[in-house]
Design an enzyme around this catalytic site. Sequence first.
Site, PDB file in Angstrom:
ATOM      1  N   ASP A 163       0.834  -1.204   0.000  1.00  0.00           N
ATOM      2  CA  ASP A 163       0.000   0.000   0.000  1.00  0.00           C
ATOM      3  C   ASP A 163       0.882   1.273   0.000  1.00  0.00           C
ATOM      4  O   ASP A 163       1.735   1.405  -0.870  1.00  0.00           O
ATOM      5  CB  ASP A 163      -0.965  -0.085   1.203  1.00  0.00           C
ATOM      6  CG  ASP A 163      -1.984   1.024   1.267  1.00  0.00           C
ATOM      7  OD1 ASP A 163      -2.976   0.957   0.520  1.00  0.00           O
ATOM      8  OD2 ASP A 163      -1.775   1.975   2.042  1.00  0.00           O
ATOM      9  N   TYR A 270      -2.012  11.533   2.601  1.00  0.00           N
ATOM     10  CA  TYR A 270      -2.910  11.775   1.462  1.00  0.00           C
ATOM     11  C   TYR A 270      -3.106  13.269   1.235  1.00  0.00           C
ATOM     12  O   TYR A 270      -3.287  13.708   0.120  1.00  0.00           O
ATOM     13  CB  TYR A 270      -4.278  11.126   1.707  1.00  0.00           C
ATOM     14  CG  TYR A 270      -4.250   9.615   1.762  1.00  0.00           C
ATOM     15  CD1 TYR A 270      -4.443   8.864   0.598  1.00  0.00           C
ATOM     16  CD2 TYR A 270      -4.054   8.940   2.955  1.00  0.00           C
ATOM     17  CE1 TYR A 270      -4.444   7.478   0.643  1.00  0.00           C
ATOM     18  CE2 TYR A 270      -4.042   7.554   3.004  1.00  0.00           C
ATOM     19  CZ  TYR A 270      -4.240   6.830   1.849  1.00  0.00           C
ATOM     20  OH  TYR A 270      -4.238   5.467   1.884  1.00  0.00           O
ATOM     21  N   HIS A 328      -7.171  -6.592   0.290  1.00  0.00           N
ATOM     22  CA  HIS A 328      -6.121  -5.569   0.197  1.00  0.00           C
ATOM     23  C   HIS A 328      -4.984  -5.823   1.188  1.00  0.00           C
ATOM     24  O   HIS A 328      -3.817  -5.603   0.886  1.00  0.00           O
ATOM     25  CB  HIS A 328      -6.747  -4.186   0.429  1.00  0.00           C
ATOM     26  CG  HIS A 328      -5.761  -3.074   0.398  1.00  0.00           C
ATOM     27  ND1 HIS A 328      -5.141  -2.660  -0.767  1.00  0.00           N
ATOM     28  CD2 HIS A 328      -5.248  -2.281   1.386  1.00  0.00           C
ATOM     29  CE1 HIS A 328      -4.307  -1.664  -0.487  1.00  0.00           C
ATOM     30  NE2 HIS A 328      -4.359  -1.415   0.803  1.00  0.00           N
TER      31      HIS A 328
END
Length: 347
Positions: A163, A270, A328
Amino acid sequence: MKLIEYAKQKVLELAARAFVLSIGLCYASIAIVNLIFKRLRYGKDFLVVKERSLPPLCLQDTAYGRHAFLRLKDLKIHYVENGDRSKPLMLFVHGFPEFWFSWRHQLKHFSSTHWVVAMDMRGYGDSEKPTSISEYKAEYLVKDVCELIKALGRNKCTLVAHDWGGVVAWSVAAHFPEMVEKLIILNSPHPIAFHKKIKSSITQFLKSWYVFMFQIPYVPEMLFHTEDLACFERMFGGADNKMNVTEEDLEGYKYTFSRKGAWSPPINYYRCVLSGKDVLAPVTLPTITVPTLMIWGENDVALDKELPELTREYVTNMEVKYIANGNHFVQQDKPDEVNQAIEDFIG
Ligand SMILES: *[C@@H]1O[C@H](CO)[C@@H](O)[C@H](O)[C@H]1NC(C)=O
């Protein structure tokens, strides 16, 4: 002329920022409605996370390794290490919202053949947490990994990343190939492939809704806190709602993310990547030449299954191993298959 060019660039940047923020606001307003419902349903304590004064035993389990700290140039990094220090170094870099513990099965498994080290990235777990958004720039994240390898007394390692850790590891391998013997990436597309995909695919754009929502202050932090961090059950369950995580493991995550100020730094990754100039900057990276294995849990709800194939263009020497029914968080969802794939690859 120069002035006009400059003004044009500025207008474009502002327009891009406005675009990102308006989408973020749309998602945030849905989130706020959701928060209001939760407030009505659970009462005024709906954001209060249970106090956890002591870490659960799994976070101290010596079968996973020993806790240690190293001071890098800018900040202190926490990590868990296992195996003999004379063996080749295998460094693990986690994703969002995780910490060293995501690699517990790998720390155990590879300690017989490697000196395994799983770091907490800056802003996570017991590593230092810079407060401003700009301190989460990719170049700092890359620097942390390189400095840690050096601080561990090595020039190179086998780099395993998932990730967000993958975003960083792609960059480390592209810019400093001499430091990466082998690259193993789990559910993290090459940044250029991802950039192209999200611009051209409405499904990937929709799957990335949370990235836009994270641009809004406070709201994402509040969402993660609701129902005593039930976000972990939701995320680790994946699309099929079956999570391969024990109650105690879950408490490990909840303990770590119940601490004060635990959420903003991870969300700031982010915020930083989509702030200012970075919104428009086309990602450029030298081609990856180190031998690479991409492991891909096929049931990822956030990333399109096509991304590994699109990544091939930027990596000269890459194998892809798909893990059927893996979500994930594939290294904890299907640890045996992931460990086997890594073992087959490193030989
Ligand atoms: C779930 O995780 C355990 C390790 O805790 C592992 O041994 C097991 O194989 C995993 N289950 C599946 C279905 O992969």
